[in-house]
Design an enzyme around this catalytic site. Structure first.
Site, PDB file in Angstrom:
ATOM      1  N   LYS A 208       0.718  -1.059  -0.061  1.00 42.10           N
ATOM      2  CA  LYS A 208      -0.120  -0.222  -0.531  1.00 42.10           C
ATOM      3  C   LYS A 208       0.844   1.471   0.545  1.00 42.10           C
ATOM      4  O   LYS A 208       0.445   2.231  -0.802  1.00 42.10           O
ATOM      5  CB  LYS A 208      -0.993  -0.238   1.328  1.00 42.10           C
ATOM      6  CG  LYS A 208      -1.695   0.941   1.033  1.00 42.10           C
ATOM      7  CD  LYS A 208      -2.928   1.257   2.726  1.00 42.10           C
ATOM      8  CE  LYS A 208      -3.604   2.400   2.617  1.00 42.10           C
ATOM      9  NZ  LYS A 208      -4.532   2.426   4.044  1.00 42.10           N
ATOM     10  N   GLY A 268      -4.920  -1.806   5.166  1.00 41.05           N
ATOM     11  CA  GLY A 268      -4.212  -3.193   4.141  1.00 41.05           C
ATOM     12  C   GLY A 268      -4.765  -4.111   4.971  1.00 41.05           C
ATOM     13  O   GLY A 268      -4.860  -5.073   3.997  1.00 41.05           O
ATOM     14  N   GLU A 354      -4.637  -7.115  14.588  1.00 43.71           N
ATOM     15  CA  GLU A 354      -4.632  -5.586  14.453  1.00 43.71           C
ATOM     16  C   GLU A 354      -5.591  -4.212  14.428  1.00 43.71           C
ATOM     17  O   GLU A 354      -5.257  -3.425  14.580  1.00 43.71           O
ATOM     18  CB  GLU A 354      -3.760  -5.513  12.962  1.00 43.71           C
ATOM     19  CG  GLU A 354      -2.858  -4.539  12.300  1.00 43.71           C
ATOM     20  CD  GLU A 354      -1.673  -4.461  11.462  1.00 43.71           C
ATOM     21  OE1 GLU A 354      -1.222  -5.013  11.934  1.00 43.71           O
ATOM     22  OE2 GLU A 354      -2.126  -4.172  10.225  1.00 43.71           O
ATOM     23  N   HIS A 385      -4.190 -33.443  17.950  1.00 46.26           N
ATOM     24  CA  HIS A 385      -3.864 -33.979  18.374  1.00 46.26           C
ATOM     25  C   HIS A 385      -2.483 -32.920  18.398  1.00 46.26           C
ATOM     26  O   HIS A 385      -1.583 -33.606  18.388  1.00 46.26           O
ATOM     27  CB  HIS A 385      -3.523 -34.910  16.892  1.00 46.26           C
ATOM     28  CG  HIS A 385      -4.401 -35.586  17.280  1.00 46.26           C
ATOM     29  ND1 HIS A 385      -3.722 -37.319  17.677  1.00 46.26           N
ATOM     30  CD2 HIS A 385      -5.252 -35.439  15.858  1.00 46.26           C
ATOM     31  CE1 HIS A 385      -5.141 -38.091  17.094  1.00 46.26           C
ATOM     32  NE2 HIS A 385      -5.453 -36.602  15.935  1.00 46.26           N
TER      33      HIS A 385
END
Ligand code: F6P
Length: 543
Positions: A208, A268, A354, A385
């Site tokens: 960006k 973003g 974020e 597991h």
């Protein structure tokens, strides 16, 4: 401007608190006595089913949560969001990723300007570009067809494209491969360069800002490697860029015909439906990319127009707040039972953490309640597991989203049933648990001493999300569902979800440390730990 209401000061919050005290010990086994529970607590939207019946809620809980939405004026905030108002106030920007998937025929205003012409102009260019790549009309500097795409980006310029290209592998063009370089660790680009044939590779530099340290370092490494085989002029053939920074792209040497723009009103981590999705479109083709955008748009519309009690992202957000702020759950697990979705948890980590990892409210004051949870997860059954032991019997309450796909792309023997029966069994086990009365008769007399260890308390909440199949449209819907969940939570927590100042400090300090690592200069004002670590690094390098 978004309203600035402390959620904990609302009447709904107090009601939720007293309601919580009343129902906190009710077991999901009890709630489940109600044979109508699934009927009341599930929603089907197109090919996506959201079952929230295995949650520690009653209808009354939901009513209080809806009151909270009304009291803080969530509907008003959704309106502002879709109207393209400048709701990212700390960056003075609108937040309008929904415009990126809105049809050309409908206006979409961002800060008073209809952006649909711009959006569809770029989309048309992406269509022409990807069709030319896939058909072989656009070729490499050697005249060969492109077979490899390398996306160089990080954060939102990487995680979305990685997740989507992995999720949609069955839709990849035959004989084409996509690779991703994100980490500034030189081993990452090294490994990718080892795998590709430079004469048939298109590099897409996705950033960006076009200033991100990691991306620029990797882009320069790719360029230098390329220049061993081609000339400066050949860069025009084999490099493309996606950015809001036209000047930066030009000075890197990328031809205008290979530049794809997006806008500062696309965050973003919300940019996968912008030109940042170029690598996706190249590999799955534009028709599939369009279907992905349509799926995102369908969920945008559902979110915008559906009443609170039938609105999937809103319900998900409210359930998250219920556990985060009342049960004090500090994490949230996302468990996709589909191998193609294996990068989905990583993608959601950026989207959610974020956005909502904030501790200052919209008035600029320190917050005294919990905001965004720790988001984590792993594809089922691998997670079973590894860490499910803790979810089942640990001391922490971990609400989970189980995501399953009904029709597999790869039906091999009964394996897909094995996968889905695990999905269903795990949510059942987490809900019901196993009581002492159930364990006791199963244990031989001489093993009664291990009885306490075999008890499962249960009462662990889960959402079940089912997709009819995993395709571009349903993936788009799934993704937008989480995007809007994050919006709703951030709004109710009275924080700004669309800035990310928390990533700045580390970047700033790294700039100070770099010269000290590279030469003999010393970084200014370092603490003794950092200083000595630098010394040791230098010493071991000399050795
Ligand atoms: O991690 C911080 C951040 O700014 C993210 O929000 C963003 O997705 C990423 O860096 C990459 O930024 P850019 O696309 O500008 O290179």
């Amino acid at each position: 401007m978004l309203k600035k209401i402390n959620p904990t000061s609302t009447a709904a919050w107090s009601n939720l608190q007293s309601h919580f005290e009343r129902i906190k010990n009710v077991h999901l086994r009890e709630w489940m006595q109600d044979g109508e529970r699934f009927e009341r607590f599930h929603i089907i939207f197109e090919d996506l089913l959201f079952d929230y019946s295995k949650n520690r809620i009653s209808q009354q809980t939901l009513e209080h949560l809806f009151d909270l939405c009304r009291e803080v004026d969530l509907p008003g905030a959704i309106h502002q969001f879709f109207e393209g108002q400048l709701i990212n106030e700390t960056e003075n920007r609108a937040v309008s990723h929904m415009a990126l998937r809105s049809p050309a025929t409908k206006s979409f205003f961002v800060n008073g300007k209809n952006v649909q012409d711009d959006v569809h102009h770029v989309l048309n260019r992406i269509r022409q570009f990807t069709e030319a790549i896939q058909s072989g009309n656009k070729r490499s500097f050697t005249g060969e067809r492109f077979t490899d795409i390398v996306n160089i980006g990080i954060g939102g310029s990487d995680l979305g494209p990685v997740m989507v290209t992995e999720a949609l592998k069955p839709y990849h063009a035959p004989d084409m491969h996509v690779h991703f370089v994100s980490n500034v660790d030189p081993s990452h680009i090294h490994q990718v360069l080892q795998k590709i044939n430079i004469r048939r590779t298109l590099f897409i530099v996705a950033s960006k800002t076009f200033t991100t340290q990691e991306t620029m370092a990797n882009a320069n490494a790719a360029k230098n490697y390329f220049l061993k085989y081609g000339t400066e002029d050949d860069i025009a053939y084999n490099f493309a860029a996606v950015s809001t920074n036209e000047k930066g792209v030009q000075s890197f040497g990328i031809s205008p015909a290979h530049q794809f723009e997006f806008w500062d009103w696309v965050g973003g981590r919300y940019s996968v439906s912008s030109a940042i999705g170029l690598s996706i479109a190249c590999i799955i083709g534009f028709t599939n990319f369009s279907a992905f955008l349509d799926g995102l748009h369908a969920m945008d519309q559902h979110f915008r127009h559906t009443p609170l009690d039938k609105n999937i992202p809103i319900l998900m957000a409210l359930l998250g707040i219920w556990y985060n702020n009342f049960f004090e759950a500090d994490s949230h697990a996302v468990l996709p039972y589909d191998q193609y979705l294996h990068r989905f948890p990583a993608y959601l980590q950026q989207l959610d953490m974020e956005s909502n990892g904030k501790s200052v409210d919209r008035k600029g004051e320190a917050i005294n309640y919990q905001t965004g949870p720790i988001v984590w997860g792993e594809a089922g059954t691998n997670g079973q597991h590894a860490f499910y032991q803790l979810i089942h019997q640990g001391t922490k309450l971990i609400p989970c989203d189980f995501i399953g796909v009904v029709n597999s792309h790869n039906p091999i023997a009964n394996q897909h049933n094995l996968l889905l029966c695990n999905f269903l069994a795990q949510t059942q086990a987490l809900m019901m648990g196993k009581s002492i009365e159930e364990v006791e008769p199963e244990l031989p007399r001489d093993q009664q001493d291990i009885l306490p260890f075999k008890i499962f308390e249960g009462n662990r909440p889960t959402n079940s999300i089912l997709l009819k199949s995993l395709n571009p449209r349903t993936l788009g819907m799934l993704l937008a569902m989480y995007e809007h969940k994050v919006f709703v939570q951030g709004y109710i927590w009275n924080i700004y979800s669309f800035d990310q100042w928390g990533v700045e400090l580390g970047k700033q300090l790294a700039k100070n440390i770099l010269p000290a690592l590279q030469d003999n200069s010393t970084a200014s004002s370092l603490d003794s730990s950092t200083e000595n670590l630098i010394e040791q690094i230098k010493k071991w390098r000399k050795d």
